[in-house]
Each structure stands twice: as C-alpha cells, then as structure tokens.
Design a protein around this motif. Structure first.
Motif, PDB file in Angstrom:
ATOM      1  N   PRO A   1       2.442  12.019 -21.028  1.00  0.00           N
ATOM      2  CA  PRO A   1       2.094  10.687 -21.553  1.00  0.00           C
ATOM      3  C   PRO A   1       0.603  10.631 -21.911  1.00  0.00           C
ATOM      4  O   PRO A   1      -0.114  11.611 -21.753  1.00  0.00           O
ATOM      5  CB  PRO A   1       2.398   9.794 -20.365  1.00  0.00           C
TER       6      PRO A   1
ATOM      7  N   LEU B   1      -1.915  14.842 -16.497  1.00  0.00           N
ATOM      8  CA  LEU B   1      -0.449  14.799 -16.452  1.00  0.00           C
ATOM      9  C   LEU B   1       0.199  15.819 -17.392  1.00  0.00           C
ATOM     10  O   LEU B   1       1.406  16.030 -17.347  1.00  0.00           O
ATOM     11  CB  LEU B   1       0.058  13.384 -16.731  1.00  0.00           C
TER      12      LEU B   1
ATOM     13  N   LYS C   1       4.062  19.547 -24.600  1.00  0.00           N
ATOM     14  CA  LYS C   1       3.806  18.574 -25.658  1.00  0.00           C
ATOM     15  C   LYS C   1       2.968  17.430 -25.108  1.00  0.00           C
ATOM     16  O   LYS C   1       3.442  16.584 -24.365  1.00  0.00           O
ATOM     17  CB  LYS C   1       5.111  18.014 -26.244  1.00  0.00           C
TER      18      LYS C   1
ATOM     19  N   SER D   1       0.532  13.928 -25.414  1.00  0.00           N
ATOM     20  CA  SER D   1       0.793  12.676 -26.121  1.00  0.00           C
ATOM     21  C   SER D   1      -0.007  12.599 -27.422  1.00  0.00           C
ATOM     22  O   SER D   1      -1.184  12.951 -27.466  1.00  0.00           O
ATOM     23  CB  SER D   1       0.441  11.482 -25.236  1.00  0.00           C
TER      24      SER D   1
ATOM     25  N   GLY E   1       2.169  16.375 -31.483  1.00  0.00           N
ATOM     26  CA  GLY E   1       2.991  15.473 -32.296  1.00  0.00           C
ATOM     27  C   GLY E   1       3.568  14.345 -31.466  1.00  0.00           C
ATOM     28  O   GLY E   1       3.350  14.278 -30.251  1.00  0.00           O
TER      29      GLY E   1
ATOM     30  N   ALA F   1       7.018  11.255 -31.311  1.00  0.00           N
ATOM     31  CA  ALA F   1       8.434  11.195 -30.935  1.00  0.00           C
ATOM     32  C   ALA F   1       9.277  12.220 -31.685  1.00  0.00           C
ATOM     33  O   ALA F   1      10.163  12.858 -31.110  1.00  0.00           O
ATOM     34  CB  ALA F   1       8.955   9.788 -31.199  1.00  0.00           C
TER      35      ALA F   1
ATOM     36  N   GLN G   1      11.454  15.080 -30.087  1.00  0.00           N
ATOM     37  CA  GLN G   1      12.921  15.150 -30.217  1.00  0.00           C
ATOM     38  C   GLN G   1      13.382  16.496 -30.751  1.00  0.00           C
ATOM     39  O   GLN G   1      14.431  16.997 -30.358  1.00  0.00           O
ATOM     40  CB  GLN G   1      13.422  13.990 -31.071  1.00  0.00           C
TER      41      GLN G   1
ATOM     42  N   PHE H   1       9.357  15.653 -17.555  1.00  0.00           N
ATOM     43  CA  PHE H   1       8.919  14.566 -18.433  1.00  0.00           C
ATOM     44  C   PHE H   1       8.157  13.511 -17.647  1.00  0.00           C
ATOM     45  O   PHE H   1       8.607  13.056 -16.587  1.00  0.00           O
ATOM     46  CB  PHE H   1      10.141  13.914 -19.099  1.00  0.00           C
TER      47      PHE H   1
ATOM     48  N   GLY I   1       6.602   9.702 -18.476  1.00  0.00           N
ATOM     49  CA  GLY I   1       6.481   8.661 -19.498  1.00  0.00           C
ATOM     50  C   GLY I   1       7.309   7.441 -19.143  1.00  0.00           C
ATOM     51  O   GLY I   1       7.570   7.161 -17.960  1.00  0.00           O
TER      52      GLY I   1
ATOM     53  N   ILE J   1      16.214   9.027 -22.994  1.00  0.00           N
ATOM     54  CA  ILE J   1      16.443   9.922 -24.148  1.00  0.00           C
ATOM     55  C   ILE J   1      16.366  11.375 -23.665  1.00  0.00           C
ATOM     56  O   ILE J   1      17.196  12.215 -24.019  1.00  0.00           O
ATOM     57  CB  ILE J   1      15.384   9.658 -25.262  1.00  0.00           C
TER      58      ILE J   1
ATOM     59  N   GLU K   1       9.289  11.592 -14.383  1.00  0.00           N
ATOM     60  CA  GLU K   1       8.242  10.800 -13.713  1.00  0.00           C
ATOM     61  C   GLU K   1       8.039   9.550 -14.559  1.00  0.00           C
ATOM     62  O   GLU K   1       7.395   9.593 -15.606  1.00  0.00           O
ATOM     63  CB  GLU K   1       6.942  11.620 -13.632  1.00  0.00           C
ATOM     64  N   LEU K   2       8.600   8.427 -14.109  1.00  0.00           N
ATOM     65  CA  LEU K   2       8.629   7.226 -14.954  1.00  0.00           C
ATOM     66  C   LEU K   2       7.757   6.106 -14.358  1.00  0.00           C
ATOM     67  O   LEU K   2       6.832   6.394 -13.603  1.00  0.00           O
ATOM     68  CB  LEU K   2      10.082   6.790 -15.153  1.00  0.00           C
TER      69      LEU K   2
ATOM     70  N   CYS L   1       0.445   4.403 -13.860  1.00  0.00           N
ATOM     71  CA  CYS L   1       1.854   4.174 -13.517  1.00  0.00           C
ATOM     72  C   CYS L   1       2.045   3.578 -12.125  1.00  0.00           C
ATOM     73  O   CYS L   1       3.011   2.883 -11.877  1.00  0.00           O
ATOM     74  CB  CYS L   1       2.637   5.479 -13.636  1.00  0.00           C
TER      75      CYS L   1
ATOM     76  N   GLU M   1       7.134  -3.676 -16.989  1.00  0.00           N
ATOM     77  CA  GLU M   1       5.911  -3.082 -16.442  1.00  0.00           C
ATOM     78  C   GLU M   1       4.728  -3.532 -17.295  1.00  0.00           C
ATOM     79  O   GLU M   1       4.792  -3.452 -18.529  1.00  0.00           O
ATOM     80  CB  GLU M   1       6.078  -1.554 -16.523  1.00  0.00           C
TER      81      GLU M   1
ATOM     82  N   PHE N   1       5.286  13.139  -4.748  1.00  0.00           N
ATOM     83  CA  PHE N   1       4.982  12.062  -5.673  1.00  0.00           C
ATOM     84  C   PHE N   1       6.071  11.966  -6.728  1.00  0.00           C
ATOM     85  O   PHE N   1       6.298  12.902  -7.496  1.00  0.00           O
ATOM     86  CB  PHE N   1       3.627  12.278  -6.362  1.00  0.00           C
TER      87      PHE N   1
HETATM   88  P1  NAD Z   1       6.239   7.295 -23.583  1.00  0.00           P
HETATM   89  O1  NAD Z   1       7.538   7.402 -22.910  1.00  0.00           O
HETATM   90  O2  NAD Z   1       6.104   6.397 -24.746  1.00  0.00           O
HETATM   91  O3  NAD Z   1       5.747   8.736 -24.102  1.00  0.00           O
HETATM   92  C1  NAD Z   1       5.750   9.861 -23.265  1.00  0.00           C
HETATM   93  C2  NAD Z   1       5.957  11.099 -24.113  1.00  0.00           C
HETATM   94  O4  NAD Z   1       7.215  11.018 -24.752  1.00  0.00           O
HETATM   95  C3  NAD Z   1       4.922  11.304 -25.205  1.00  0.00           C
HETATM   96  O5  NAD Z   1       4.569  12.671 -25.261  1.00  0.00           O
HETATM   97  C4  NAD Z   1       5.639  10.870 -26.464  1.00  0.00           C
HETATM   98  O6  NAD Z   1       5.220  11.563 -27.620  1.00  0.00           O
HETATM   99  C5  NAD Z   1       7.070  11.195 -26.163  1.00  0.00           C
HETATM  100  N1  NAD Z   1       7.994  10.285 -26.844  1.00  0.00           N
HETATM  101  C6  NAD Z   1       7.763   9.018 -27.237  1.00  0.00           C
HETATM  102  N2  NAD Z   1       8.849   8.484 -27.813  1.00  0.00           N
HETATM  103  C7  NAD Z   1       9.792   9.441 -27.804  1.00  0.00           C
HETATM  104  C8  NAD Z   1      11.136   9.504 -28.265  1.00  0.00           C
HETATM  105  N3  NAD Z   1      11.715   8.454 -28.874  1.00  0.00           N
HETATM  106  N4  NAD Z   1      11.828  10.637 -28.085  1.00  0.00           N
HETATM  107  C9  NAD Z   1      11.264  11.698 -27.465  1.00  0.00           C
HETATM  108  N5  NAD Z   1       9.993  11.710 -27.028  1.00  0.00           N
HETATM  109  C10 NAD Z   1       9.257  10.591 -27.182  1.00  0.00           C
HETATM  110  O7  NAD Z   1       5.207   6.933 -22.430  1.00  0.00           O
HETATM  111  P2  NAD Z   1       3.653   6.660 -22.555  1.00  0.00           P
HETATM  112  O8  NAD Z   1       3.449   5.383 -23.293  1.00  0.00           O
HETATM  113  O9  NAD Z   1       2.933   7.855 -23.042  1.00  0.00           O
HETATM  114  O10 NAD Z   1       3.253   6.472 -21.023  1.00  0.00           O
HETATM  115  C11 NAD Z   1       3.387   5.259 -20.359  1.00  0.00           C
HETATM  116  C12 NAD Z   1       4.574   5.244 -19.450  1.00  0.00           C
HETATM  117  O11 NAD Z   1       4.595   6.408 -18.639  1.00  0.00           O
HETATM  118  C13 NAD Z   1       4.547   4.083 -18.475  1.00  0.00           C
HETATM  119  O12 NAD Z   1       5.837   3.559 -18.347  1.00  0.00           O
HETATM  120  C14 NAD Z   1       4.108   4.723 -17.163  1.00  0.00           C
HETATM  121  O13 NAD Z   1       4.523   4.034 -16.015  1.00  0.00           O
HETATM  122  C15 NAD Z   1       4.720   6.071 -17.264  1.00  0.00           C
HETATM  123  N6  NAD Z   1       3.979   7.041 -16.478  1.00  0.00           N
HETATM  124  C16 NAD Z   1       4.561   7.570 -15.357  1.00  0.00           C
HETATM  125  C17 NAD Z   1       3.847   8.457 -14.574  1.00  0.00           C
HETATM  126  C18 NAD Z   1       4.421   9.067 -13.339  1.00  0.00           C
HETATM  127  O14 NAD Z   1       3.811   9.981 -12.806  1.00  0.00           O
HETATM  128  N7  NAD Z   1       5.555   8.614 -12.852  1.00  0.00           N
HETATM  129  C19 NAD Z   1       2.555   8.809 -14.930  1.00  0.00           C
HETATM  130  C20 NAD Z   1       2.016   8.262 -16.095  1.00  0.00           C
HETATM  131  C21 NAD Z   1       2.738   7.377 -16.860  1.00  0.00           C
END
Ligand code: NAD
Length: 443
Positions: free
Chosen positions: A97, A104, A122, A124, A152, A154, A158, A170, A172, A179, A194-195, A228, A318, A386
């Motif tokens: 992310p 991360l 990959k 962000s 790159g 999304a 993908q 992953f 994010g 997905i 890790e969400l 997060c 969130e 974690f």
């Molecule tokens: P995101 O899900 O938008 O993006 C994360 C990654 O996924 C990026 O590399 C992005 O390019 C890719 N991505 C985006 N859309 C996609 C799609 N449609 N298909 C496939 N890949 C895609 O998340 P973000 O905005 O970068 O990060 C914020 C989120 O991440 C928050 O919800 C936060 O809580 C969470 N987060 C969790 C942790 C953890 O350790 N649990 C740490 C940091 C952030």
C-alpha cells in the motif's frame, strides 16, 4: 536459478540489500517527503530505521529460523525421529500500500527472501517517488530473476494476480483484499491479507487522561492518521469527556503548534481523492478542534469531532486520516453495542487503570492486536504476531513469524528399522483393537 536451499546466498542477498538501503537512506526520506510530506523523523522511525532493524534481526537469526526443527516423536510411530523442514514456497507476489510505502513493501520482501523465495514486488502507484526508489534499490541489490519490482496501479496489479503464484502477500484495503483472495482461490494459492478496519479506542473513568491524550494524539496523527492501526474513534465514559477534550487540544497544540499546517512534523493526505473522501466525512458543526483544510496542499488539520450518531458518514468506514470522532457512553453495554456494529477491527486500544476492565475488554472483543494504555506500539515488538482477524485480515507476521509464513512447514517422520510392531497391520484382531485403544488413551 534456484535460491531455494542455500541459506548463505539468502543471507548475502539480505546484507547487500541492507547496504544498498543504508546508501540510499536520504533519497528514501526525500522520496517520502515528496510523496506526502512525511516528516523525516517519522520516515526514519517507521520506514528506513524500522526496515534496517528488521534486516539486522533477520540476518542475525536466519540460520536459526531456517534450521530443521526436531520435535518429539509420537508413541504410535515408535521408533522414530520427527522433524519439521521449512521449505520456500517458490514464487511469491507482494503487493504493497501507499501509507508506509517503503516499510510495507520491503519488510515482507526481506522475509520472503530469507525464507528462500523468488519475489515479485508491486509497490503502490500513489507514492510514485517511493515506488521509484524501491525499484532502484531492488535492481541494485538483487539479480532480476531473484527479486523484481513491477510498478503500476490496479491494472498492473490485476495482471500480476492473473498469473499463478506459490504465495501472495497483500497489504491494503478490505475491498482489494477480496479481489486478491478471489484471484488466489483460482490456483488455491496461500495468502496473507493485511487489511484495515475501524479501530476503537476505549477510555474508562479510571484512565490517566493526560497521558492517554498524549499517546492518542501521537498514535492518531502520526502519518496524518493514515495508519492502519491508528485509533479510528474514541469511546469515552460520558463524565470524562470534557477533561479529555481539553487534554487532547493541549497535546495537539504542543505537538504541532497553533497552526499545524506550518509544522514540519505533520504529513499530508496522500492525494486529492483521499482528501475529498475525508472532507466529505466531516460535518462542520461537530468539529471541536481543527477542521481547517487546503486542497492545493492536500492538508487537513488534526481534527476532533464530537460524534453521537453512529449512523453518521464518519462512522460508516475506516477513516484513515486525521479526523478523530469522540463518542461518549454511559454504561459498558453501550461499548459492546457500538463495537459489534462493525467488522472485527485490526486494532483495539483500552485506556484504564482498572485491570479487570482492561482485561475484560481485551478478552471480550475479537480484533487483530492492540494495547492497554497506549496506541500502535504493539507493532514494534517482533515477538508479537501482527495481523488482522475476520475482515481486518488473514494471517500475521513480524519477527520469526515473517520467515515462517513464507515457508511451507513440512512434517517428516524418520522411522527406525530396528523394530516393526505388528499391531497396525491387518488382519485387525480384537486384541489389536484393545491395544490401539490403550495406546490412544496414553497419548
Ligand atoms: P489499496 O487496497 O487501495 O491498494 C493496495 C495495493 O493494491 C496497491 O499496490 C494498489 O496498486 C493495489 N490495487 C488497488 N486497486 C486494485 C485492484 N482493483 N486490483 C488489484 N490491485 C489493486 O490500499 P491503499 O489505499 O494503498 O492502503 C490503505 C489501506 O490499507 C487501508 O485500508 C489500510 O487500513 C490498509 N493497510 C493495512 C495494513 C496492515 O498491515 N494491515 C497496513 C497498511 C495499510
């Protein structure tokens, strides 16, 4: 080329990575500043310094973690020697992310390499300067067939997900996590997700309010709230609220001055899209401190919000920004009602000097991890897992656990040949059944 079994090759690669990171540390800090004005202190504490410390720990322990581990044998198999072999999965995909865009991306990479995998990373696209420096570092530190970076958004992500991997890691959002999980299911690829989530921060009437405010201001406004595990909302005992708000106002001013926009220690929102998302959550009449915004600078001040309606916009998802709703409760059962409205969060914090209340809170709710009387710091102990639970994630990492999740654990029984007890073989006489029952009873 196989990096699979050679621990010293992995270790050399990690040492090289560490040297390259140290060499480019200032560039990384600058990239983070250019991406969202991340304060240099925060960049060292949460990105470069943290990552270098992770590297050192991994380099120090890699032989121990990779070692074949003997375990006690089962009486049923007597005579035998039993052990666990940690095998690299093979080809690993890591998707990172933007909020801690260096740490991360690189920390899971360190563990994946230590465990002997080939990695595609990959970063962000929303933090392009950091993504570029990650690419440069990886190209300098690794051979292309060992570790490569694909830049790159999304679409690139993908395309990668459409390929077959042996493991996907992953970090994010929940939406993209789904997905990733779907793509992984296609090939039954194991995953770590890790969400995020809505992390409650509960304060009861026994809490040390001044210290709580100081620690919450730090944990909430670090990285401008784009963490997060940042506290998402406060649940405070009704009678304590006005004192708490006074302490919070005081701590915010102490940390960032009268005008946080001028503070070198306060980051910006990552982009306009997120800025608009956050601003649309803010109901001006409920703002009790802060609320100033500037779209040109992607700035939102540290903001306290008086919230008594959990159906309001800010309580729907969130927050992931410097807005902190404060909700009051009269009785404990109201806490349960509010927390249970949401999916299981990634973190929960409880501020209380009442040991029973703190313990009960930790045991009562399901969440990824958390702290009593502090925020965020559970992240820093490498001995603690974690990760999330339910919608906040699948799996956990840090320390040795990071090495372990990137390894398949093979259980092996080496059977002795000097004795071969007959009772497991057919024909299964009544005598054998009673012997089996006795043995199973002893175990
Ligand atoms: P995101 O899900 O938008 O993006 C994360 C990654 O996924 C990026 O590399 C992005 O390019 C890719 N991505 C985006 N859309 C996609 C799609 N449609 N298909 C496939 N890949 C895609 O998340 P973000 O905005 O970068 O990060 C914020 C989120 O991440 C928050 O919800 C936060 O809580 C969470 N987060 C969790 C942790 C953890 O350790 N649990 C740490 C940091 C952030």
């Amino acid at each position: 080329m196989s990096y699979k079994l050679n621990i010293s090759t992995r270790k050399d690669a990690l040492i090289k990575l560490m040297n390259v990171i140290i060499k480019h540390e200032n560039e990384i800090i600058q990239a983070l500043y250019q991406d969202f004005k991340k304060p240099p202190f925060e960049s060292v504490a949460t990105e470069t310094g943290y990552t270098i410390s992770e590297l050192k720990d991994t380099i120090r322990n890699i032989e121990k973690w990779a070692k074949i581990k003997k375990v006690g044998p089962s009486l049923l198999n007597f005579p035998s020697t039993d052990y666990i072999v940690k095998e690299p999965y093979g080809k690993v995909l890591i998707i990172a992310p933007w909020n801690y865009p260096f740490q991360l991306a690189i920390c899971p990479l360190i563990a994946a390499v230590a465990a002997g995998n080939q990695v595609t990373l990959k970063p962000s696209e929303l933090t392009p300067k950091t993504s570029a420096i990650i690419l440069k570092i990886v190209e300098e530190a690794f051979q292309h067939q060992h570790v490569k970076v694909v830049e790159g958004g999304a679409e690139a992500s993908q395309k990668l997900l459409a390929q077959r991997w042996d493991y996907i890691f992953f970090t994010g959002s929940v939406a993209v996590g789904k997905i990733v999980a779907k793509a992984a299911a296609e090939h039954l690829t194991p995953i770590t997700l890790e969400l995020g989530g809505k992390n409650p921060c509960i304060i009861d009437e026994t809490a040390n309010l001044k210290l709580a405010a100081k620690r919450i201001v730090w944990g909430k406004f670090l990285n401008a709230g784009q963490t997060c595990i940042a506290p998402d909302y406060i649940l405070i005992q009704e009678g304590m609220k006005s004192h708490f708000v006074d302490f919070m106002k005081n701590e915010i001013t102490k940390a960032f001055g009268e005008n946080p926009k001028e503070s070198p220690d306060f980051a910006r929102i990552v982009n306009e899209k997120n800025w608009h998302r956050l601003v649309s959550m803010m109901e001006t009449k409920k703002v009790i401190m802060g609320g100033e915004t500037d779209v040109e600078d992607c700035y939102i001040a540290p903001t306290l919000i008086e919230e008594n309606n959990i159906d309001s916009a800010i309580m729907q998802e969130e927050i992931f920004g410097p807005l902190l709703p404060i909700i009051t409760y009269k009785e404990e059962k109201e806490i349960t009602k509010i927390i249970s409205k949401y999916e299981k969060p990634l973190a929960l914090y409880v501020f209380s000097d009442d040991k029973k209340f703190a313990r009960k809170t930790i045991l009562n709710y399901s969440f990824g991890g958390g702290c009593v009387n502090d925020t965020l710091i559970h992240f820093t102990n490498k001995k603690l897992p974690f990760g999330g639970v339910g919608h906040s994630g699948i799996g956990a990492y840090h320390g040795q656990l990071s090495f372990d999740i990137f390894s398949h654990h093979k259980g092996i029984v080496k059977k002795g040949n000097w004795l071969d007890l007959n009772f497991r073989y057919a024909p299964y006489t009544n005598n054998k059944i009673s012997t089996l029952k006795k043995i199973l009873n002893w175990l």
